[in-house]
Scaffold this motif. Structure first.
Motif, mmCIF file in Angstrom:
data_model
loop_
_atom_site.group_PDB
_atom_site.id
_atom_site.type_symbol
_atom_site.label_atom_id
_atom_site.label_comp_id
_atom_site.label_asym_id
_atom_site.label_seq_id
_atom_site.Cartn_x
_atom_site.Cartn_y
_atom_site.Cartn_z
ATOM 1 N N GLU A 84 -5.776 32.573 21.666
ATOM 2 C CA GLU A 84 -6.121 31.197 21.064
ATOM 3 C C GLU A 84 -5.296 30.097 20.968
ATOM 4 N N PRO A 85 -5.712 28.981 21.109
ATOM 5 C CA PRO A 85 -4.722 27.795 21.115
ATOM 6 C C PRO A 85 -4.160 27.594 19.509
ATOM 7 N N PHE A 86 -2.894 27.153 19.169
ATOM 8 C CA PHE A 86 -2.406 27.200 17.763
ATOM 9 C C PHE A 86 -3.173 25.670 17.151
ATOM 10 N N LYS A 87 -3.703 25.716 15.890
ATOM 11 C CA LYS A 87 -4.452 24.719 15.417
ATOM 12 C C LYS A 87 -4.114 24.288 14.109
ATOM 13 N N LYS A 88 -2.659 24.472 13.797
ATOM 14 C CA LYS A 88 -2.278 24.402 12.432
ATOM 15 C C LYS A 88 -2.691 22.918 11.842
ATOM 16 N N ARG A 89 -2.263 21.926 12.845
ATOM 17 C CA ARG A 89 -2.376 20.411 12.524
ATOM 18 C C ARG A 89 -3.333 19.686 13.575
#
Length: 386
Positions: free
Chosen positions: A236-241
């Motif tokens: 999955e794509p990184f979604k931290k911000r």
């Protein structure tokens, strides 16, 4: 066949049971026979045993209650348990009322989940067996790994290409069609090919649906079948911000083994350069990262980070703790570092590493450029993420 020492370590305290999942031929049965040599084994791949226990699951309880108690000190192994889902009620009873231990081994939990089988309410720990990893091999050759894959029998065979071709066909037949996981055999076969050629890329369900002649919902269900039968999983794509310039909704799908992926796309890699080499090299590194996450019991997240402008970091580990870019190149230049530099500026990972085919390790602007063998040695030594 030479016996390899596997890194998986199943240690069970008294009264504790376990599930052991893994794709076919990853070595689960061989491992269990070596690790628990005194255990009783029921192998439901044997047709007579499968038919007998399918008709009367209570036979397991009746037979085990008649065994010498000394035999039952060791865990009872049920191999390919997903073929007889009803037997888990008997397992549950024996665990609760006779304090027996079980190791329930299988290559697919789909039938158990769909059939609302008794999954033992958390009374069984979950383990997973992966194909070989670098730390289990002696002097491995990279091109051999990328072409053969790391399923033990394929990696060790001279005539690996025929075995790989048979393996993918067997999975289509045995794991999907024979278990009735889908009824539209032609559409699923077309999907399998389309999935192979978009492997490791951003997944466009609509495009694949058009190629297969089905709707997007069906394509998503087909991917779920591959996940449930342990043939692969999404990154999955990184979604931290939140950032409108970063892709956050489209995932990538990778099969469980680089050799199986190559067999589906009829890929053959002759030298350590080029697009096919780069894709396979990235896939191989993901296999190691996934296996280490499980065997080390760290269970860190593995994501990717990509901007709409095309900057991409292949793998972000542990919620941004580590950023890893994979390049098959033997000479890393400044342009190869752009994505990692951009990621570092925003998220400040503890470690930023570019894994490549260079011979010597070096550091450029706080980015560690590291030969792939050294990176994997550090990974399995617990020096990359812990």
């Amino acid at each position: 066949m030479k016996i390899f020492s596997r890194l998986l370590n199943i240690e069970l305290p008294p009264r504790q049971s376990a599930f052991l999942w893994g794709p076919r031929k990853t070595g689960k049965s061989t491992y269990l026979k070596s690790r628990f040599p005194n255990s009783l084994v029921y192998d439901f791949l044997k047709t007579d045993l499968f038919l007998e226990f399918s008709k009367r699951p209570a036979l397991l309880r009746e037979q085990l209650l008649a065994k010498d108690p000394e035999l039952l000190i060791h865990p009872v192994i049920l191999d390919e348990v997903q073929k007889v889902p009803q037997i888990l009620d008997e397992v549950h009873w024996l665990m609760e009322n006779r304090d027996l231990q079980f190791i329930l081994c299988g290559s697919s939990a789909r039938k158990l989940k769909r059939g609302k089988a008794n999954l033992l309410g958390g009374r069984a720990w979950r383990y997973e067996m992966f194909p070989f990893v670098m730390a289990e091999l002696h002097k491995p050759d990279l091109l051999n790994i990328l072409n053969r894959g790391l399923v033990p029998s394929h990696y060790l065979q001279d005539n690996y290409s025929k075995s790989l071709r048979a393996y993918t066909q067997d999975y289509l037949k045995e794991e999907v069609f024979d278990e009735g996981l889908t009824r539209n055999i032609p559409a699923f076969s077309r999907f399998f090919d389309a999935m192979g050629f978009t492997h490791g890329e951003l997944t466009n369900f609509s495009n694949i649906a058009r190629e297969c002649g089905v709707d997007s919902k069906t394509v998503k269900e087909y991917y779920q079948i591959l996940k449930d039968t342990l043939l692969g999983d999404f990154v999955e794509p990184f979604k931290k911000r939140q950032n409108r310039q970063v892709i956050t909704k489209t995932s990538k799908f990778y099969l469980f083994d680089v050799g199986v992926a190559g067999a589906i796309t009829r890929r053959r890699i002759l030298q350590d350069k080029g697009a096919d080499f780069g894709k396979a090299f990235e896939h191989f590194m993901l296999m190691e990262l996934r296996a280490y996450a499980s065997y080390s019991e760290l269970y860190y997240d593995i994501n990717f980070w990509r901007t709409k402008a095309g900057l991409e970091v292949d793998f972000v580990l542990g919620g941004g703790e580590v950023a890893v870019e994979i390049k098959g190149s033997t000479r890393i230049e400044n342009r190869h570092l752009r994505a990692l530099k951009a990621f570092r500026e925003i998220y400040s990972p503890r470690t930023a590493a570019l894994v490549c085919n260079e011979k010597k390790e070096r550091i450029v602007e706080k980015i560690r450029i590291i030969p792939w063998r050294k990176f994997l040695q550090n990974l399995w030594d617990g020096k990359i993420i812990h």
